[in-house]
Design a protein around this motif. Sequence first.
Motif, PDB file in Angstrom:
ATOM      1  N   ILE A   2       0.817  -1.218   0.000  1.00  0.00           N
ATOM      2  CA  ILE A   2       0.000   0.000   0.000  1.00  0.00           C
ATOM      3  C   ILE A   2       0.849   1.265   0.000  1.00  0.00           C
ATOM      4  O   ILE A   2       0.466   2.282  -0.591  1.00  0.00           O
ATOM      5  N   GLU A   5       1.532   2.368  -3.513  1.00  0.00           N
ATOM      6  CA  GLU A   5       0.387   3.019  -4.144  1.00  0.00           C
ATOM      7  C   GLU A   5       0.255   4.467  -3.687  1.00  0.00           C
ATOM      8  O   GLU A   5      -0.054   5.357  -4.484  1.00  0.00           O
ATOM      9  N   LEU A  78      -5.197  10.969  -4.052  1.00  0.00           N
ATOM     10  CA  LEU A  78      -5.392   9.743  -3.279  1.00  0.00           C
ATOM     11  C   LEU A  78      -6.819   9.201  -3.349  1.00  0.00           C
ATOM     12  O   LEU A  78      -7.082   8.088  -2.882  1.00  0.00           O
ATOM     13  N   LEU A  81      -7.775   5.586  -4.165  1.00  0.00           N
ATOM     14  CA  LEU A  81      -7.517   4.529  -3.173  1.00  0.00           C
ATOM     15  C   LEU A  81      -8.674   4.390  -2.183  1.00  0.00           C
ATOM     16  O   LEU A  81      -8.629   3.540  -1.301  1.00  0.00           O
ATOM     17  N   LEU A 107      -7.473   3.423   5.050  1.00  0.00           N
ATOM     18  CA  LEU A 107      -7.678   2.622   3.814  1.00  0.00           C
ATOM     19  C   LEU A 107      -8.015   1.210   4.214  1.00  0.00           C
ATOM     20  O   LEU A 107      -7.569   0.704   5.203  1.00  0.00           O
TER      21      LEU A 107
END
Length: 107
Positions: A2, A5, A78, A81, A107
Motif C-alpha cells: 500500500i 500506491e 489519493l 484509493l 484505507l
Amino acid sequence: MIETEIELALITLCDGRISPLIAKPGTETPYICYRKKSESSIDVFDGPVGSSYCFQVHVFADDMKQAEAIKNQAFENLKSLRPYNIKGMQRYDKDNALFCATLEFSL
C-alpha cells in the motif's frame, strides 16, 4: 504494498520530493512525508479477513497557504484509493521553521 500506491499517487507533487517518515536534511521545500500510523486486522470467527490502515501525509512548506494547497492536491490524487475517516490538521514545525498541513485517512 500500500505504501507504493500512496507514493505513486503523490509523486507528481512537490517535484517528486516525497519521503517515507522524514525528509533528508536540506530537502528543498515544499516536500511531502508520509507514514503508516497504524494497521488493524479485521477479524471474523474464522480468523482475519483483511487489514485496515491509517496513514498520514505531511506537507511541509514555507507558508501555510502553500502547504494547504498541496495537501488538498494530495487528497485529490489519493481519492482512487478510497480513503475514509479523513482528517486535516495544521501546525508549525519550530525545529525546521516550516508550516505543516497534515492529511490523515484510513484505507
